[in-house]
Enzyme design. Structure first.
Site, PDB file in Angstrom:
ATOM      1  N   LEU A 172      24.974   9.112  36.389  1.00  0.00           N
ATOM      2  CA  LEU A 172      23.652   9.799  36.814  1.00  0.00           C
ATOM      3  C   LEU A 172      23.582   9.142  38.373  1.00  0.00           C
ATOM      4  CD1 LEU A 172      21.291  10.184  34.008  1.00  0.00           C
ATOM      5  CD2 LEU A 172      22.639  11.945  34.590  1.00  0.00           C
ATOM      6  N   ASP A 173      22.980   9.947  39.188  1.00  0.00           N
ATOM      7  CA  ASP A 173      22.882   9.356  40.427  1.00  0.00           C
ATOM      8  C   ASP A 173      21.773   8.548  40.574  1.00  0.00           C
ATOM      9  OD1 ASP A 173      25.063  11.102  41.505  1.00  0.00           O
ATOM     10  OD2 ASP A 173      23.187  12.566  42.348  1.00  0.00           O
ATOM     11  N   LYS A 174      21.366   7.467  41.246  1.00  0.00           N
ATOM     12  CA  LYS A 174      20.487   6.430  41.257  1.00  0.00           C
ATOM     13  C   LYS A 174      19.055   7.073  41.243  1.00  0.00           C
ATOM     14  CE  LYS A 174      18.064   2.880  44.041  1.00  0.00           C
ATOM     15  NZ  LYS A 174      18.339   2.148  45.369  1.00  0.00           N
ATOM     16  N   ASP A 175      18.736   8.189  41.937  1.00  0.00           N
ATOM     17  CA  ASP A 175      17.593   8.534  42.001  1.00  0.00           C
ATOM     18  C   ASP A 175      17.243   9.896  40.737  1.00  0.00           C
ATOM     19  OD1 ASP A 175      16.668   7.407  44.342  1.00  0.00           O
ATOM     20  OD2 ASP A 175      17.866   8.843  45.497  1.00  0.00           O
ATOM     21  N   THR A 176      18.083  10.148  40.125  1.00  0.00           N
ATOM     22  CA  THR A 176      18.439  11.087  39.055  1.00  0.00           C
ATOM     23  C   THR A 176      17.827  10.189  37.531  1.00  0.00           C
ATOM     24  OG1 THR A 176      19.925  12.594  40.152  1.00  0.00           O
ATOM     25  CG2 THR A 176      19.295  12.862  37.651  1.00  0.00           C
TER      26      THR A 176
END
Length: 327
Positions: A135-139
Site C-alpha cells: 500500500l502507498d505510504k499515505d493509504t
C-alpha cells in the site's frame, strides 16, 4: 512445506522461470538456490542456468523463517484483522511506509512486524520479509502478510491470476463523469515529477507497466464530493491516484496528485482506504473476505460530508461488491 511448479514449456533458465512464477528477481531466486531450497525432478538445483523441459516438476522448499527481532519495539498501533499460522491481515495506518527503500529513513511496517516477533516469509529481500503486496505510504487499510514461503507463493499466484480481490474507498473533490468508469493503460514515472506516476495515452513504452482499475460512484454529497469504490486488477505504484488523474479527478487530501497540490483547506491526509480484500486461503483453499474498518480520522471526516444513515448503507460490503457486478 513445499510448493511444486510444472514447467508449461521449455525454459532456457530455471531462474527466469521461478522469477516469473514467484514475482521476484533472478538474484532472489539464486539466493533460494544457494540455500538448497530448489529442486528439479527431485534433484537439488545448483545453478540458475539449468534448462527446463516441458513438464519438469520444480519443487520449492519453504522452511520456517523467524526474522531477527529489532532490539526496540516500535511505538505503533496496528490493528490485526485476522491471524493464523500462515498469514496476517492488518489495518495499516496512514503515513507508514510498508518496507525500506534507499530514500526511506523512518520505521516501516516490516520493522513493526519484526519488532512483534512474527514469523515471515523470506522470498523477497530482507527489507521485504512477509510482503506480498503493498500500500502507498499515505493509504490506509487492508494488507496481507505471509508468514511462510508456501503462503507467499500461493498469494503471489492469486495476485498474478487476478484471483485476489482488492477494493478501495476514496473521496473525490468532484463526481465521476459517469457512474462507472474504468482505466486500462500503461503507467510510468512522470518525467516532470519523478515522485508521480503518469498514465500513457499511447502504447507501452520502456519501463512502463500495464495497469487496470474500475471505479464506481457510491454516494455524492450536496457540495459535489463523490465517495467512490475502486477495484484493482493490477497493483502498480500510485495506481488509483494516477488513474483518477487520467480521468481529471482527484482524491481529497492528495497533495501530490491534487489540483495545484491542494484540495482542502484542512490539514487532512489522503482519503483513500483499502476496504475489502478477498482471496483463497493457501492451505485450506477456503475463500476468505475481510472488511477492513475505516480508521477514525477518515470516518469522522466522511460523517461531516455525508448523512450517517446513507454512509452506513453504501459502506456495506455486499453493496460495494454488487456495485461492481451490476451493469
Amino acid at each position: 512445506m513445499q510448493k511444486v511448479f510444472i514447467a508449461p514449456t521449455h525454459y532456457k533458465r530455471i531462474d527466469e522461470f521461478l522469477a516469473k512464477e514467484l514475482q521476484i528477481s533472478k538474484n532472489q531466486v539464486l539466493n533460494l538456490i544457494k540455500e538448497g531450497l530448489v529442486f528439479c525432478q527431485k534433484k537439488e538445483v545448483k545453478k540458475g542456468g539449468l534448462a527446463l523441459k516441458e513438464g519438469d516438476a520444480i519443487t520449492l522448499l519453504t522452511p520456517k523463517i523467524v526474522p531477527k527481532p529489532l532490539k526496540k519495539e516500535l511505538d505503533l498501533e496496528i490493528e490485526v484483522i485476522f491471524e493464523d499460522e500462515d498469514l496476517l491481515v492488518l489495518n495499516k495506518p496512514p503515513n507508514l511506509v510498508v518496507h525500506k527503500a534507499p530514500s526511506v529513513k523512518e520505521p516501516t511496517l516490516v520493522d513493526w512486524l519484526k519488532s512483534q516477533n512474527y514469523e515471515l516469509s523470506n522470498l523477497g529481500l530482507k527489507e521485504r520479509y512477509g510482503i506480498v503486496h503493498r500500500l502507498d505510504k499515505d493509504t490506509s487499510g487492508g494488507i496481507v502478510i505471509a508468514k511462510n514461503n508456501f503462503t507467499h507463493v500461493c498469494l503471489s499466484e492469486q495476485l498474478k491470476t487476478k484471483m485476489m480481490g482488492r477494493y478501495y474507498i476514496a473521496l473525490l473533490s468532484t463526481p465521476l463523469k459517469e457512474e462507472k468508469m474504468s482505466v486500462e493503460c500503461y503507467l510510468t514515472r512522470n518525467p516532470n515529477n519523478r515522485l508521480k506516476m503518469i498514465a500513457l495515452k499511447a502504447a507501452k513504452k520502456e519501463k512502463s507497466r500495464y495497469s487496470k482499475s474500475e471505479f464506481t460512484s457510491l454516494l455524492t454529497s450536496q457540495n459535489g464530493m463523490d465517495l467512490i469504490g475502486a477495484k484493482l486488477f493490477t497493483g502498480r505504484t500510485h495506481q488509483i491516484r494516477a488513474h483518477l488523474e487520467y480521468l481529471n479527478r482527484h482524491i481529497i487530501g492528495d497533495n501530490l496528485y491534487g489540483l495545484n497540490g491542494v484540495l482542502s483547506k484542512e490539514e487532512i491526509r489522503i482519503m483513500l482506504h483499502a476496504y475489502l480484500i478477498e482471496f483463497k486461503h493457501p492451505r485450506s483453499e477456503q475463500k476468505l473476505r475481510f472488511k477492513v474498518p475505516l480508521l477514525k480520522d477518515m470516518l469522522e471526516y466522511l460523517k461531516k460530508v455525508f448523512d450517517k444513515e446513507n454512509l452506513d448503507e453504501v459502506l456495506d460490503e455486499e453493496k460495494i461488491l454488487h456495485a461492481f457486478i451490476a451493469k
